[in-house]
Write an enzyme that holds these catalytic residues in place. Structure first.
Site, PDB file in Angstrom:
ATOM      1  N   HIS A  56      -8.122   7.220  -1.346  1.00 43.37           N
ATOM      2  CA  HIS A  56      -8.285   6.458  -0.103  1.00 43.37           C
ATOM      3  C   HIS A  56      -7.186   6.876   0.861  1.00 43.37           C
ATOM      4  CE1 HIS A  56      -5.233   4.192  -2.268  1.00 43.37           C
ATOM      5  NE2 HIS A  56      -4.959   3.511  -1.164  1.00 43.37           N
ATOM      6  N   ASP A  60       0.664   6.262   1.203  1.00 36.08           N
ATOM      7  CA  ASP A  60       1.311   6.638  -0.048  1.00 36.08           C
ATOM      8  C   ASP A  60       0.401   7.449  -0.957  1.00 36.08           C
ATOM      9  OD1 ASP A  60      -0.058   4.133  -0.133  1.00 36.08           O
ATOM     10  OD2 ASP A  60       0.852   3.651  -2.051  1.00 36.08           O
ATOM     11  N   HIS A 134     -10.771  -2.164  -2.433  1.00 35.16           N
ATOM     12  CA  HIS A 134      -9.465  -2.113  -1.801  1.00 35.16           C
ATOM     13  C   HIS A 134      -9.691  -2.438  -0.326  1.00 35.16           C
ATOM     14  CE1 HIS A 134      -5.272  -1.158  -2.124  1.00 35.16           C
ATOM     15  NE2 HIS A 134      -5.311  -0.185  -1.230  1.00 35.16           N
ATOM     16  N   ASP A 201      -5.509   1.956  -6.857  1.00 34.41           N
ATOM     17  CA  ASP A 201      -5.627   0.978  -5.776  1.00 34.41           C
ATOM     18  C   ASP A 201      -6.984   0.276  -5.732  1.00 34.41           C
ATOM     19  OD1 ASP A 201      -3.168   2.132  -5.301  1.00 34.41           O
ATOM     20  OD2 ASP A 201      -3.319   1.851  -3.147  1.00 34.41           O
TER      21      ASP A 201
END
Length: 298
Positions: A56, A60, A134, A201
């Site tokens: 995604h 980070d 997410h 995530d």
């Protein structure tokens, strides 16, 4: 394990970055900031990467992509490199792909992910993807190696099959040796293909066990401890306990936990929580750690 931090890096944990090496192929996952340097510290050249997977477009997990791709041009990587990412983030990919001026010589091919299912056929197996949950669109990835057969030396010797004839028998399935016909199944046994899964995530959702099912190696986020489960749910993450429970229920052979919040400086707490749910092979990842893929099942 090129980087194992969560959203905020620490003095000992770089932003995300994971490199899977499989039968001469290299697969780079979620290159966060500093991935190019982490590859250098790990002794891995840019030419070792054949595919890049972005789960995604949070920083980070992707802000190291420009440096990695530009390094490939600088190094003159000769083979094509395919980059997979959520198609809904095309605008972010385009910005990262050409984030600065450079001599763009590498053959980098876009492979946007539009939905679940088979993503790509690779020389080492089939890449599959599943949707995760997410705040932005996110996908997990799974490599499925085809089943094969393991040759048995004692049976090969008894059948008089040696040298180049072994390869011919593997290719054709049958071989004539003198007055005798030798079949592949006579001198070999089934060898189940291996499975690798990458889950980052996400809160618990159907995609997590679908990716983890029967994985020989599962790399999965464990951002929070169970005491902060409400935060995990709110921000779309897993706790160490949730990740470990999924691994236990899905028959994972080796579980690798990563993507740790900076609020937990002592990883032993994450390990203790995970071991309460998973009694198998568990790794609480550290930067630049090498984690072997388990040997193929007999």
């Amino acid at each position: 394990m090129l980087g194992t931090a969560g959203q905020v890096p620490t003095r000992t944990r770089n932003h995300n970055g994971y490199l899977l090496r499989w039968d001469g192929r290299g697969f780079l996952f979620d290159p966060g900031e500093g991935t190019q340097r982490q590859l250098l510290l790990a002794g891995v050249p840019s030419s070792a990467v054949h595919r890049v997977f972005v789960s995604h477009f949070h920083g980070d997990h992707c802000l190291g992509l420009p440096g990695v791709l530009q390094r490939m041009s600088l190094d003159g990587v000769a083979h094509a490199v395919v980059t997979h990412y959520p198609a809904s983030g095309q605008v972010f990919y385009d910005r990262l792909r050409h984030a600065s001026a450079f001599a763009d010589r590498a053959d980098v091919r876009a492979g946007p992910v539009t939905g679940e299912g088979v993503l790509a056929e690779d020389p080492v197996g089939t890449w599959e993807t599943r949707r995760l949950e997410h705040p932005v669109e996110s996908f997990g990835y799974r490599l499925v190696e085809p089943d094969g057969r393991r040759m048995l030396p004692d049976r090969l010797a008894a059948a008089g099959v040696a040298g180049p004839d072994v390869g011919r028998l593997q290719r054709d399935g049958v071989l004539r040796v003198g007055e005798r016909t030798v079949r592949l199944e006579d001198v070999s046994e089934p060898r189940p293909g291996q499975r690798f899964a990458f889950v980052m995530d996400t809160r618990l959702c159907d995609g997590v066990p679908a990716l983890a099912e029967g994985a020989d190696l599962l790399v999965v986020e464990a951002t929070f401890l169970a005491q902060d489960a409400a935060l995990a749910e709110r921000y779309g993450h897993l706790t160490a306990r949730q990740a470990a429970r999924v691994a236990a229920e899905c028959g994972v052979r080796r579980l690798v936990l990563s993507h740790f919040s900076q609020r937990y400086p002592d990883p032993r707490r994450l390990e203790e929580e995970a071991r309460a749910e998973f009694d198998g092979d568990l790794v609480v990842a550290a930067d630049l750690q090498r984690v072997p893929v388990p040997a193929r099942r007999g």
